[in-house]
Design a protein around this motif. Sequence first.
Motif, PDB file in Angstrom:
ATOM      1  N   MET A 288       0.818  -1.186   0.000  1.00 54.71           N
ATOM      2  CA  MET A 288       0.000   0.000   0.000  1.00 54.71           C
ATOM      3  C   MET A 288       0.865   1.253   0.000  1.00 54.71           C
ATOM      4  SD  MET A 288      -3.382  -0.872   2.245  1.00 54.71           S
ATOM      5  CE  MET A 288      -2.550  -1.176   3.769  1.00 54.71           C
ATOM      6  N   VAL A 289       2.010   1.172   0.650  1.00 56.68           N
ATOM      7  CA  VAL A 289       2.917   2.321   0.653  1.00 56.68           C
ATOM      8  C   VAL A 289       3.462   2.551  -0.754  1.00 56.68           C
ATOM      9  CG1 VAL A 289       5.116   3.192   1.528  1.00 56.68           C
ATOM     10  CG2 VAL A 289       3.519   2.082   3.079  1.00 56.68           C
ATOM     11  N   ILE A 290       3.859   1.481  -1.418  1.00 53.00           N
ATOM     12  CA  ILE A 290       4.386   1.606  -2.779  1.00 53.00           C
ATOM     13  C   ILE A 290       3.299   2.139  -3.711  1.00 53.00           C
ATOM     14  CG2 ILE A 290       5.252   0.287  -4.753  1.00 53.00           C
ATOM     15  CD1 ILE A 290       6.680  -1.525  -2.697  1.00 53.00           C
ATOM     16  N   GLY A 291       2.067   1.699  -3.538  1.00 54.30           N
ATOM     17  CA  GLY A 291       0.977   2.201  -4.361  1.00 54.30           C
ATOM     18  C   GLY A 291       0.634   3.646  -4.064  1.00 54.30           C
ATOM     19  N   GLY A 292       0.869   4.088  -2.839  1.00 55.80           N
ATOM     20  CA  GLY A 292       0.556   5.458  -2.453  1.00 55.80           C
ATOM     21  C   GLY A 292       1.622   6.469  -2.848  1.00 55.80           C
ATOM     22  N   LEU A 293       2.845   6.011  -3.054  1.00 60.12           N
ATOM     23  CA  LEU A 293       3.931   6.943  -3.400  1.00 60.12           C
ATOM     24  C   LEU A 293       3.678   7.722  -4.691  1.00 60.12           C
ATOM     25  CD1 LEU A 293       7.114   4.980  -2.282  1.00 60.12           C
ATOM     26  CD2 LEU A 293       6.103   7.019  -1.229  1.00 60.12           C
ATOM     27  N   PRO A 294       3.195   7.092  -5.772  1.00 59.22           N
ATOM     28  CA  PRO A 294       2.911   7.884  -6.972  1.00 59.22           C
ATOM     29  C   PRO A 294       1.771   8.887  -6.770  1.00 59.22           C
ATOM     30  CG  PRO A 294       2.973   5.550  -7.514  1.00 59.22           C
ATOM     31  CD  PRO A 294       3.044   5.665  -6.036  1.00 59.22           C
TER      32      PRO A 294
ATOM     33  N   SER B  38      -6.058   3.240   9.797  1.00 57.58           N
ATOM     34  CA  SER B  38      -4.758   2.807   9.277  1.00 57.58           C
ATOM     35  C   SER B  38      -4.317   1.512   9.923  1.00 57.58           C
ATOM     36  CB  SER B  38      -3.699   3.880   9.532  1.00 57.58           C
ATOM     37  OG  SER B  38      -4.018   5.053   8.856  1.00 57.58           O
ATOM     38  N   ILE B  39      -4.533   1.400  11.215  1.00 58.49           N
ATOM     39  CA  ILE B  39      -4.070   0.208  11.920  1.00 58.49           C
ATOM     40  C   ILE B  39      -5.021  -0.958  11.723  1.00 58.49           C
ATOM     41  CG2 ILE B  39      -3.617  -0.766  14.209  1.00 58.49           C
ATOM     42  CD1 ILE B  39      -2.529   1.998  14.991  1.00 58.49           C
ATOM     43  N   PHE B  40      -6.300  -0.764  12.027  1.00 64.53           N
ATOM     44  CA  PHE B  40      -7.241  -1.872  11.972  1.00 64.53           C
ATOM     45  C   PHE B  40      -7.795  -2.100  10.565  1.00 64.53           C
ATOM     46  CE2 PHE B  40      -7.345  -0.684  16.445  1.00 64.53           C
ATOM     47  CZ  PHE B  40      -7.091  -1.911  17.016  1.00 64.53           C
ATOM     48  N   GLY B  41      -7.994  -1.026   9.820  1.00 65.23           N
ATOM     49  CA  GLY B  41      -8.587  -1.153   8.500  1.00 65.23           C
ATOM     50  C   GLY B  41      -7.636  -1.664   7.442  1.00 65.23           C
ATOM     51  N   SER B  42      -6.342  -1.572   7.693  1.00 58.97           N
ATOM     52  CA  SER B  42      -5.412  -2.053   6.681  1.00 58.97           C
ATOM     53  C   SER B  42      -4.344  -2.957   7.265  1.00 58.97           C
ATOM     54  CB  SER B  42      -4.779  -0.872   5.938  1.00 58.97           C
ATOM     55  OG  SER B  42      -4.128  -0.021   6.837  1.00 58.97           O
ATOM     56  N   ALA B  43      -3.568  -2.482   8.207  1.00 63.00           N
ATOM     57  CA  ALA B  43      -2.420  -3.254   8.680  1.00 63.00           C
ATOM     58  C   ALA B  43      -2.833  -4.585   9.307  1.00 63.00           C
ATOM     59  CB  ALA B  43      -1.609  -2.427   9.672  1.00 63.00           C
ATOM     60  N   ILE B  44      -3.703  -4.543  10.279  1.00 62.43           N
ATOM     61  CA  ILE B  44      -4.101  -5.778  10.958  1.00 62.43           C
ATOM     62  C   ILE B  44      -4.955  -6.653  10.048  1.00 62.43           C
ATOM     63  CG2 ILE B  44      -5.485  -6.694  12.858  1.00 62.43           C
ATOM     64  CD1 ILE B  44      -4.417  -4.441  14.582  1.00 62.43           C
TER      65      ILE B  44
ATOM     66  N   PHE C 167      -3.567 -12.508   5.132  1.00 62.14           N
ATOM     67  CA  PHE C 167      -2.461 -13.294   4.587  1.00 62.14           C
ATOM     68  C   PHE C 167      -2.076 -14.453   5.506  1.00 62.14           C
ATOM     69  CE2 PHE C 167      -1.813  -9.412   2.020  1.00 62.14           C
ATOM     70  CZ  PHE C 167      -1.949 -10.014   0.792  1.00 62.14           C
ATOM     71  N   TYR C 168      -2.269 -14.294   6.805  1.00 65.09           N
ATOM     72  CA  TYR C 168      -2.040 -15.411   7.720  1.00 65.09           C
ATOM     73  C   TYR C 168      -3.013 -16.544   7.407  1.00 65.09           C
ATOM     74  CZ  TYR C 168      -2.054 -18.139  12.006  1.00 65.09           C
ATOM     75  OH  TYR C 168      -2.011 -19.168  12.899  1.00 65.09           O
ATOM     76  N   ASN C 169      -4.285 -16.202   7.246  1.00 65.90           N
ATOM     77  CA  ASN C 169      -5.287 -17.216   6.928  1.00 65.90           C
ATOM     78  C   ASN C 169      -5.122 -17.761   5.518  1.00 65.90           C
ATOM     79  OD1 ASN C 169      -6.678 -17.335   9.387  1.00 65.90           O
ATOM     80  ND2 ASN C 169      -7.766 -15.454   8.897  1.00 65.90           N
TER      81      ASN C 169
END
Length: 112
Positions: free
Chosen positions: A1-7, A39-45, A51-53
């Motif tokens: 998401m960071v790479i997609g947000g940079l542009p 940012s924390i719950f809606g994306s990171a966690i 991906f864990y599942n």
Amino acid sequence: MVIGGLPLLPISLLNNDPAISGGLMDLTSSDLLALLYTSIFGSAISYGVYFYNATRGSLTKLSSLTFLTPMFASIFGYLYLGETFSPLQLAGAFVTVIAIYMVNYRDTVDEA
């Protein structure tokens, strides 16, 4: 998401008010807490859990749960914003829940 947000940052700087100066100063503490929460719950966690599942189970079953996203948005819209449901929307929600159930518990039915 960071790479997609940079542009998007230079595009934002060229087309709108600068993202770094001025815009951030207008945010209140509740705005910042809401941004931190999403940012924390809606994306990171949520991506971590996804991906864990994904490494532990069936991707078909896991991806079927993405159909619940608009249903949760509708439920929270009903609870917090006073939105209403039409009979057609309720029927669509019912069909969606039944379809997700059928995808996720198909193996149990086949074994019986």
